[in-house]
Structure formats: C-alpha cells, structure tokens
Design a protein around this motif. Sequence first.
Motif, PDB file in Angstrom:
ATOM      1  N   SER A   1      23.776  22.663  14.000  1.00 14.15           N
ATOM      2  CA  SER A   1      24.659  23.825  13.982  1.00 14.15           C
ATOM      3  C   SER A   1      25.522  23.805  12.728  1.00 14.15           C
ATOM      4  O   SER A   1      25.461  22.889  11.921  1.00 14.15           O
ATOM      5  CB  SER A   1      25.547  23.827  15.224  1.00 14.15           C
ATOM      6  OG  SER A   1      26.441  22.747  15.167  1.00 14.15           O
ATOM      7  N   ASN A   2      26.381  24.795  12.632  1.00 18.17           N
ATOM      8  CA  ASN A   2      27.292  24.910  11.508  1.00 18.17           C
ATOM      9  C   ASN A   2      28.570  24.130  11.822  1.00 18.17           C
ATOM     10  O   ASN A   2      29.265  24.453  12.790  1.00 18.17           O
ATOM     11  CB  ASN A   2      27.592  26.389  11.259  1.00 18.17           C
ATOM     12  CG  ASN A   2      28.358  26.597   9.983  1.00 18.17           C
ATOM     13  OD1 ASN A   2      28.621  25.665   9.233  1.00 18.17           O
ATOM     14  ND2 ASN A   2      28.707  27.837   9.726  1.00 18.17           N
ATOM     15  N   VAL A   3      28.896  23.127  11.048  1.00 15.24           N
ATOM     16  CA  VAL A   3      30.084  22.315  11.309  1.00 15.24           C
ATOM     17  C   VAL A   3      31.229  22.655  10.359  1.00 15.24           C
ATOM     18  O   VAL A   3      32.241  21.968  10.352  1.00 15.24           O
ATOM     19  CB  VAL A   3      29.760  20.805  11.203  1.00 15.24           C
ATOM     20  CG1 VAL A   3      28.804  20.390  12.277  1.00 15.24           C
ATOM     21  CG2 VAL A   3      29.232  20.451   9.826  1.00 15.24           C
ATOM     22  N   SER A   4      31.097  23.709   9.591  1.00 17.63           N
ATOM     23  CA  SER A   4      32.146  24.035   8.625  1.00 17.63           C
ATOM     24  C   SER A   4      33.454  24.393   9.319  1.00 17.63           C
ATOM     25  O   SER A   4      34.533  24.069   8.818  1.00 17.63           O
ATOM     26  CB  SER A   4      31.700  25.162   7.706  1.00 17.63           C
ATOM     27  OG  SER A   4      31.458  26.335   8.465  1.00 17.63           O
ATOM     28  N   GLY A   5      33.389  25.049  10.472  1.00 14.70           N
ATOM     29  CA  GLY A   5      34.609  25.372  11.224  1.00 14.70           C
ATOM     30  C   GLY A   5      35.303  24.116  11.716  1.00 14.70           C
ATOM     31  O   GLY A   5      36.540  24.018  11.660  1.00 14.70           O
ATOM     32  N   LEU A   6      34.529  23.166  12.180  1.00 11.00           N
ATOM     33  CA  LEU A   6      35.088  21.888  12.637  1.00 11.00           C
ATOM     34  C   LEU A   6      35.771  21.147  11.489  1.00 11.00           C
ATOM     35  O   LEU A   6      36.885  20.636  11.638  1.00 11.00           O
ATOM     36  CB  LEU A   6      33.990  21.020  13.241  1.00 11.00           C
ATOM     37  CG  LEU A   6      34.372  19.613  13.650  1.00 11.00           C
ATOM     38  CD1 LEU A   6      35.332  19.661  14.839  1.00 11.00           C
ATOM     39  CD2 LEU A   6      33.148  18.806  13.982  1.00 11.00           C
TER      40      LEU A   6
ATOM     41  N   ALA B   1      36.944  22.477   8.686  1.00  7.38           N
ATOM     42  CA  ALA B   1      38.121  23.241   8.252  1.00  7.38           C
ATOM     43  C   ALA B   1      39.297  23.007   9.194  1.00  7.38           C
ATOM     44  O   ALA B   1      40.439  22.828   8.745  1.00  7.38           O
ATOM     45  CB  ALA B   1      37.784  24.721   8.174  1.00  7.38           C
ATOM     46  N   MET B   2      39.059  23.002  10.496  1.00  6.47           N
ATOM     47  CA  MET B   2      40.141  22.748  11.456  1.00  6.47           C
ATOM     48  C   MET B   2      40.668  21.321  11.326  1.00  6.47           C
ATOM     49  O   MET B   2      41.868  21.091  11.425  1.00  6.47           O
ATOM     50  CB  MET B   2      39.657  23.016  12.885  1.00  6.47           C
ATOM     51  CG  MET B   2      39.550  24.480  13.213  1.00  6.47           C
ATOM     52  SD  MET B   2      41.070  25.402  12.901  1.00  6.47           S
ATOM     53  CE  MET B   2      42.149  24.704  14.108  1.00  6.47           C
TER      54      MET B   2
END
Length: 145
Positions: A45-50, A52-53
């Motif tokens: 999956s896309n972990v960029s949000g994780l 960034a947070m």
Amino acid sequence: MEEPLRTVIAGMIGGALMGMVFVTHLALLLVYSPPRALQERAAESNVSGLIAMAALVTFLGWNMVAIIMAFAAQALLSGDGTKLSIAPSPIYLVVVLFVLMFVSIPAFIFFRDRKQHLLGEILVFAGIFGFLIPNLVVAVQRTNI
C-alpha cells in the motif's frame, strides 16, 4: 520580569531545530536503509501518509520537549542569569547529561546496527538541549522588546 511567552519562544526555536535535524535524519535513514517491515508494507500500500504523520508528530513532540526544557533551564539558571556563557546553568547541564545517558544506553542496545547515526543524534541533542536552549532563554529574557 520574566515573561513565560519568551521562554516558550526560546524552547520553540530549539525544538524546531531539533525537529528539523531529527526528521531529516530519519527520512534519510528510511530512504537509504528502510526497515524490512516498511519495505513489505510499501509494496502492499501507500505509506506516505503514515510517514508524513510520523514526521509531524515527531516535529511537534520535539517542540513540546524543548519548551519543557526551556522552562527547566529558566528555573535552574544560576547567578543573575543575564550573561551568555557556555553553560549558564551547570545544574541544568548535569540534568540534561544524566537524561541523555539514561536514554542512550538502552538506545545503543536496541539499535546496535545504527550506532553511528545514534551517536550523531545524541551529540545534536546535547548541543541543542544542553547548550543552545539555556543560552536562548538567557538571550530572549534579556531583550527589551
């Protein structure tokens, strides 16, 4: 008269600097040597949000720690507290070094493969929290703005 807002500003300056160094270093480690769990999850999956947070929470966390340490530095200032020096508060410096040793010993045990990176972060922490923040508190309290 010491104003609490000036102490908060001094802490935020030190916290922002520590946050920028820490997040940048963490980002470089994640890009050039990511953990296996992150590599597996990134393929799914896309972990960029994780990421960034995590960066935002880390940056805000360093700011909060620095504000608390700025108030501690102000409370432990020795003498008249109007001179800039290497260590305006020797007691505060001893407290910072004790906390640093208390945290770094387990960190060196858990992160055996990252000792050089950990040593760099520890030196930056000692510089910012041990020397920069107390001098910022003195300098900001000394201004008449």
